[in-house]
Motif scaffolding. Structure first.
Motif, PDB file in Angstrom:
ATOM      1  N   ARG A  59       0.849  -1.202   0.000  1.00 27.95           N
ATOM      2  CA  ARG A  59       0.000   0.000   0.000  1.00 27.95           C
ATOM      3  C   ARG A  59       0.874   1.238   0.000  1.00 27.95           C
ATOM      4  NH1 ARG A  59      -4.752  -0.877   4.460  1.00 27.95           N
ATOM      5  NH2 ARG A  59      -5.979  -2.264   3.194  1.00 27.95           N
ATOM      6  N   ARG A  62       2.206   4.631   1.278  1.00 25.94           N
ATOM      7  CA  ARG A  62       2.355   5.178   2.625  1.00 25.94           C
ATOM      8  C   ARG A  62       1.662   6.536   2.700  1.00 25.94           C
ATOM      9  NH1 ARG A  62       4.848   8.105   6.209  1.00 25.94           N
ATOM     10  NH2 ARG A  62       5.741   7.166   8.060  1.00 25.94           N
ATOM     11  N   ASP A  67       3.311  11.890   6.483  1.00 28.94           N
ATOM     12  CA  ASP A  67       3.133  12.327   7.867  1.00 28.94           C
ATOM     13  C   ASP A  67       2.289  13.589   7.988  1.00 28.94           C
ATOM     14  OD1 ASP A  67       4.572  10.207   9.009  1.00 28.94           O
ATOM     15  OD2 ASP A  67       6.470  11.257   8.734  1.00 28.94           O
ATOM     16  N   ARG A 119      -6.140   4.826   9.192  1.00 23.53           N
ATOM     17  CA  ARG A 119      -5.126   4.152   8.363  1.00 23.53           C
ATOM     18  C   ARG A 119      -3.721   4.652   8.687  1.00 23.53           C
ATOM     19  NH1 ARG A 119      -9.308   4.823   3.698  1.00 23.53           N
ATOM     20  NH2 ARG A 119     -10.456   2.881   3.983  1.00 23.53           N
ATOM     21  N   TYR A 120      -3.594   5.958   8.920  1.00 24.39           N
ATOM     22  CA  TYR A 120      -2.288   6.525   9.239  1.00 24.39           C
ATOM     23  C   TYR A 120      -1.781   6.003  10.583  1.00 24.39           C
ATOM     24  CZ  TYR A 120       1.319   9.897  10.452  1.00 24.39           C
ATOM     25  OH  TYR A 120       2.500  10.482  10.833  1.00 24.39           O
ATOM     26  N   GLN A 134      -0.775   2.471  10.307  1.00 30.45           N
ATOM     27  CA  GLN A 134       0.512   2.456   9.602  1.00 30.45           C
ATOM     28  C   GLN A 134       1.656   2.706  10.596  1.00 30.45           C
ATOM     29  OE1 GLN A 134       0.921   4.923   5.914  1.00 30.45           O
ATOM     30  NE2 GLN A 134       2.294   6.146   7.198  1.00 30.45           N
ATOM     31  N   GLU A 164       4.715   0.176  11.661  1.00 30.71           N
ATOM     32  CA  GLU A 164       6.110   0.594  11.483  1.00 30.71           C
ATOM     33  C   GLU A 164       6.894   0.523  12.792  1.00 30.71           C
ATOM     34  OE1 GLU A 164       5.327   3.739   7.811  1.00 30.71           O
ATOM     35  OE2 GLU A 164       5.838   4.527   9.799  1.00 30.71           O
TER      36      GLU A 164
END
Length: 121
Positions: A3, A5, A8, A33-34, A37, A41
Motif C-alpha cells: 500500500r 504510505r 506524515d 489508516r495513518y 501504519q 512501522e
C-alpha cells in the motif's frame, strides 16, 4: 503490492481533525489508516492483527508468525476507540476494562505499543 504510505503531514492533519472536531468520514478513514501504519512501522511483526473496521487492519508485534486463516491473536475495535488509544487519550487498560475492544489470544495486548502519536492539546 504494498500500500502507498500516508505522508506524515497528511496523516497528522487527519488525526487532528478526527479527534478534535466533527470530522468527515474521509478524515476518520485517513486518521485510522495513518495511525495503523505507524503501529505497524513501530511494532513490526506478524503475531497480532489489529482491526478497525471498515477502515483498516495491520499485523504487528514480533513473535510467532501467522500465515493462514484467522490469526490466533486479534484485537478489534471501532474507529473512535482506536483513535483514542493511538493518540494516548485512553490507555489499553481502560479500553480493555470498558469492553470497547474485542481481544482474543495470548498476545492480544497493545501495552507498550501505544500511543503511536501524541497531539498537542
Amino acid at each position: 503490492m504494498a500500500r502507498a504510505r500516508i505522508a506524515d503531514d497528511i496523516g497528522r492533519e487527519a488525526v487532528d481533525r478526527a479527534v478534535r472536531e466533527a470530522a468527515l468520514r474521509d478524515d476518520i478513514a485517513t486518521a485510522v489508516r495513518y495511525t495503523l501504519q505507524l503501529l505497524a512501522e513501530h511494532s513490526e511483526g506478524n503475531t497480532l492483527e489489529v482491526r478497525v473496521p471498515p477502515f483498516g487492519a495491520v499485523q504487528c508485534i514480533e513473535g510467532p508468525r501467522h500465515t493462514r486463516g484467522t490469526p490466533p491473536n486479534v484485537i478489534e475495535m471501532g474507529a473512535d476507540t482506536w483513535l483514542e488509544l493511538a493518540t494516548g487519550r485512553m490507555s489499553w487498560a481502560e479500553a480493555a476494562a470498558s469492553g470497547a475492544v474485542l481481544a482474543s489470544g495470548q498476545r492480544a495486548d497493545l501495552t507498550g505499543h501505544i500511543p503511536v502519536l501524541r497531539l498537542p492539546r
